[in-house]
Design an enzyme around this catalytic site. Structure first.
Site, short mmCIF file in Angstrom:
data_model
loop_
_atom_site.label_atom_id
_atom_site.label_comp_id
_atom_site.label_asym_id
_atom_site.label_seq_id
_atom_site.Cartn_x
_atom_site.Cartn_y
_atom_site.Cartn_z
N ARG A 50 -27.14 -10.38 57.44
CA ARG A 50 -25.76 -9.92 57.17
C ARG A 50 -24.76 -10.87 57.83
O ARG A 50 -23.64 -11.01 57.38
CB ARG A 50 -25.56 -8.47 57.64
CG ARG A 50 -24.16 -7.96 57.46
CD ARG A 50 -24.04 -6.44 57.28
NE ARG A 50 -24.87 -5.66 58.16
CZ ARG A 50 -24.66 -5.49 59.49
NH1 ARG A 50 -23.62 -6.06 60.06
NH2 ARG A 50 -25.48 -4.76 60.20
N TYR A 102 -3.06 -10.99 40.78
CA TYR A 102 -4.24 -10.26 40.29
C TYR A 102 -4.06 -8.78 40.63
O TYR A 102 -3.93 -8.41 41.79
CB TYR A 102 -5.50 -10.84 40.93
CG TYR A 102 -6.73 -10.06 40.60
CD1 TYR A 102 -7.08 -9.82 39.27
CD2 TYR A 102 -7.53 -9.52 41.59
CE1 TYR A 102 -8.20 -9.08 38.96
CE2 TYR A 102 -8.66 -8.78 41.28
CZ TYR A 102 -8.98 -8.56 39.96
OH TYR A 102 -10.08 -7.81 39.64
N ASP A 175 -4.66 -17.83 46.76
CA ASP A 175 -5.71 -17.52 45.77
C ASP A 175 -5.63 -18.62 44.71
O ASP A 175 -4.70 -18.68 43.90
CB ASP A 175 -5.46 -16.14 45.15
CG ASP A 175 -6.53 -15.77 44.12
OD1 ASP A 175 -7.22 -16.67 43.63
OD2 ASP A 175 -6.63 -14.57 43.78
C1 LIG Z 1 -7.16 -14.51 40.47
C2 LIG Z 1 -8.22 -13.54 40.89
N1 LIG Z 1 -8.37 -13.28 42.20
C3 LIG Z 1 -9.31 -12.41 42.63
C4 LIG Z 1 -10.15 -11.74 41.74
C5 LIG Z 1 -11.18 -10.78 42.26
O1 LIG Z 1 -12.47 -11.35 42.13
P1 LIG Z 1 -13.81 -10.46 41.98
O2 LIG Z 1 -13.74 -9.79 40.65
O3 LIG Z 1 -14.92 -11.45 42.14
O4 LIG Z 1 -13.78 -9.46 43.10
C6 LIG Z 1 -10.02 -11.98 40.38
C7 LIG Z 1 -10.87 -11.27 39.41
O5 LIG Z 1 -10.56 -11.16 38.24
C8 LIG Z 1 -9.03 -12.91 39.94
O6 LIG Z 1 -8.86 -13.17 38.64
#
Ligand SMILES: Cc1ncc(COP(=O)(O)O)c(C=O)c1O
Length: 381
Positions: A50, A102, A175
């Site tokens: 982990r 997101y 992100d």
């Molecule tokens: C821009 C973005 N950030 C974060 C995520 C979250 O990722 P996960 O679905 O792997 O948790 C997504 C998922 O669609 C995304 O498009």
């Protein structure tokens, strides 16, 4: 050897071989625990999976090398990676996040992070003056940016936002899922943490869920983020880490192809009589184009949105009529996906009801254009 270009890093996954067998593809390490030495030490540095896992080492090294950061950490999902950054903050800390981002992370921030005492403020992140005005020096600890941002593909100037954040004593996290490290390396623009939903382009085959963070420095904040992975257990499985490494080997080819096709699709449909608007930073009249052209090298990514004439009904009908595009959520796979985004996000979404989100894959671009063309025609007859 001179500094390798991203294509050479990904194609050979940094050129590692398994020293025991001379295999050029690594084995999958599945052990959950490690033998303690007779003198009660753990000389390998590993005790329990982990905390960390040899299956992570190579993928983390490849992603860190691509992002020009010293360390990366894999997580069980993009959400596990993103939320670990916020969980490393303290109750009462003020954070800024974008209004356009997101949706699932925005929901978590508004419904869970606030309950723990984080003060979350949503701002127009693409407007540096609005960001500066919202900053509370000494209180704002983190600014979260997504660029290009789901699903309007809003562009945020990472360097300007880093200057604003750092002047107030805050960290900047980006992100960068949609840009990928091939097109933008946020650390070079001043970001402190980079996050990817590795589920998307980094893996690229729509067959696993994973996330990753890359740090600009091995500091106390990074140690705290890593300990959150260990203690909360948002750890990736060994098989998924191995698959991710395999996907990474073709990242450059997939991103190049998706970006080229997305640019062509955007240019083709922008003047189309059945299309209200195309949202894509690669179009010269897009609001974020100038910043994107500075910040993104080698293309504007494989994601765009198409707003249909005829409102929500026409958008849903268009998605219903495609044959080659797949009606599914997610992005960044080899197959092209189409999605009526407002249906996914539900009430309170800032997404226009006539918007179809397109994730462009690596199929023949003429086939993709022809399929969308016939779907638009059928939806409007
Ligand atoms: C821009 C973005 N950030 C974060 C995520 C979250 O990722 P996960 O679905 O792997 O948790 C997504 C998922 O669609 C995304 O498009």
């Amino acid at each position: 050897m001179h500094k390798l270009k991203p294509e050479s890093i990904t194609a050979q996954a940094l050129g590692w071989i398994d020293e025991q067998t001379r295999a050029i593809t690594p084995p999958i390490h599945v052990s959950s625990t490690y033998l303690r030495d007779t003198d009660n030490q753990y000389r390998t540095g590993r005790a329990y999976a982990r905390a960390d896992n040899p299956a992570f080492d190579q993928a983390e090294a490849v992603i860190a090398a691509l992002e020009h950061g010293p360390h990366a950490a894999l997580f069980a999902s993009g959400m596990a990676a993103a939320t670990a950054v916020f969980q490393a903050l303290a109750p009462g800390d003020h954070v800024l996040a974008p209004k356009v981002m997101y949706w699932s992370l925005r929901n978590w921030l508004m419904n869970f992070a606030t309950h723990w005492g984080l003060q979350v403020e949503l701002v127009d992140m693409d407007q540096p003056a609005a960001v500066q005005a919202a900053m509370r020096p000494g209180k704002t600890r983190l600014v979260w940016v997504e660029t290009p941002a789901n699903p309007l593909w809003t562009i945020t100037d990472i360097a300007a936002t880093a200057r604003n954040a750092h002047a107030a004593g805050a960290l900047l996290a980006v992100d960068s899922t949609v840009a990928t490290p091939l097109l933008t390396r946020p650390i070079e623009h001043g970001a402190d943490i980079v996050m990817h939903a590795a589920t998307k382009y980094l893996n690229g085959h729509s067959d696993l869920i994973a996330g990753v963070l890359v740090t600009a420095r091995d500091d106390d904040f990074w140690k705290r983020v890593k300990s959150i992975r260990t203690q909360l257990g948002g750890t990736l499985g060994s098989f998924e880490a191995w698959l991710l490494l395999r996907g990474l080997r073709t990242l450059h080819l997939r991103v190049q192809r998706a970006s080229q096709s997305a640019q062509r699709i955007a240019e083709h449909f922008a003047p189309h009589p059945l299309v209200e608007a195309i949202l894509y930073p690669g179009l010269p009249d897009s609001p974020g184009h100038a910043v994107a052209a500075r910040q993104m090298q080698g293309g504007f990514g494989g994601m765009l949105s198409l707003r249909t004439k005829g409102g929500e009904a026409a958008a849903i009908a268009t998605a219903a009529k495609v044959e080659l595009w797949k009606r599914a959520t997610s992005l960044g796979g080899t197959e092209s996906l189409i999605e009526h985004r407002a249906s996914v996000e539900g009430a309170g979404t800032p997404v226009p009801p006539d918007l179809l989100r397109l994730s462009v894959g690596i199929e023949d671009c003429d086939d993709l254009i022809a399929d969308l063309e016939q779907a638009l025609q059928q939806a409007h007859c």
